[in-house]
Design an enzyme around this catalytic site. Sequence first.
Site, PDB file in Angstrom:
ATOM      1  CB  CYS A   1      -5.420   4.971   3.544  1.00 63.47           C
ATOM      2  SG  CYS A   1      -3.690   4.537   3.252  1.00 63.47           S
TER       3      CYS A   1
ATOM      4  CB  SER B   1       4.066   6.976  -2.309  1.00 63.42           C
ATOM      5  OG  SER B   1       4.968   8.056  -2.302  1.00 63.42           O
TER       6      SER B   1
ATOM      7  CD  GLU C   1       6.572   7.913   1.268  1.00 66.60           C
ATOM      8  OE1 GLU C   1       7.114   7.073   1.993  1.00 66.60           O
ATOM      9  OE2 GLU C   1       5.828   7.602   0.311  1.00 66.60           O
TER      10      GLU C   1
ATOM     11  CD  GLU D   1       1.921  -0.637  -6.596  1.00 66.47           C
ATOM     12  OE1 GLU D   1       1.661   0.191  -7.497  1.00 66.47           O
ATOM     13  OE2 GLU D   1       2.725  -1.566  -6.754  1.00 66.47           O
TER      14      GLU D   1
ATOM     15  CB  ALA E   1      -0.933  -0.012   1.216  1.00 63.40           C
TER      16      ALA E   1
END
Length: 415
Positions: A363, A251, A372, A249, A246
Amino acid sequence: MNIPERHFDLNDPAFIRNPYPLLAELRQETPVFFEPTWNKVFFARYDDIAAILRDRRFGRSITHILSRDELGWPPPDPRQAAFDHFQDHHLLDAEPPRHTRLRSLVTKAFTPRRVEELRSRVEGIVARSLDRLGEHQQFDLVADVAEELPVTVIAELLGVPEEDRHRLRPWSADIVKLYELGFTPEDQLRANTAVLDFSAYLRALAAERRARPRDDLISALVQVEEQGERLSEDELIGTGILLLNAGHEASVNGTVAGVLALMRRREAWDTLAQAAKADGPPSLLFRSAVEELLRFDSPLPMFERWVLDDTEVGGAVLERGMEVALLYASGNRDPGKFERADDLILTREPNAHLTFGLGIHYCLGAPLARLEMQIALHALAWRFPKLQLADETASVPYGKGFVIRGIQQLMVRPD
């Protein structure tokens, strides 16, 4: 069933390249429809998707209330036994009370403080990537920048030694193929092998951290406890694999799709470049810009839910045991929710996009993904204010799946 039927090829390359015209047509003409090939009811409007995500009559799993026989499913496929075992032991597909227990334990280890402490590390990773590219006439934003960041950060977070980190990205890339619709037997084999290999690696790492704890997430997950409850070894391993899958993908796909959107809207990129030169750390503009980019081109454009109890949504009568597909990418462009929904507005406020979900399955890694993307976008705008596509006329290559929709290569020039 009172739901209109419509055929819908999710894996059509033309749709994957640009899904938004068809999604707009679906919202207008058939916002709720049954697709017989995939045996799912699709929802395209924001309000319906949001209602389902918040409604406990829908869940990420169904087998806790109906058996495989009751559902009419075939026996489990032995070719993906390890993958299915992993799926059974992480919180993403769990439902209360098990989900409540798992999320509570993982949240105690995966704290906001731990994420914030990664800020300087994220800045360093990005800076080093861009330092290496400063003399290049062009570079691939995917392979040279975006892919390295989340995998390195997750490895740092988990406590994976530097010499082993090159193994993580291939494992994750193989595992996530089974989240697509229409995967092949070869995909099954690679995903199952990757789960076996990654599980063995994490099992050994967890044993080492039990003996010699460090300041990393694996050590914290080994030790975490609440009201006498601890993670089992299978749950710990499932959590570790889930965080990698998770984490990288969303980011990678979000960063690359976001930069592409900005390259095609020069004024927006110039605004960010000017803001990057005017301040130090990412400003409020970069925070709102990341939210808007995540709305504008959703990195994970579709999620599914099971109907746990008979109900009705958007005029559609849904029976227990049915599966629904939620088109996040469509909901995020719904003009009924967002003014000028097809325009990129970096200062959009409010921006209640669906990208990280809603409700109890919101999430867990959203703060890390945001961190990020904010840092990467700020660093790119500051270092390469004249960044542009290497070839404005070249077709951008996307992967084969829509569920995890990602650009495979994006060649750019620093000036």
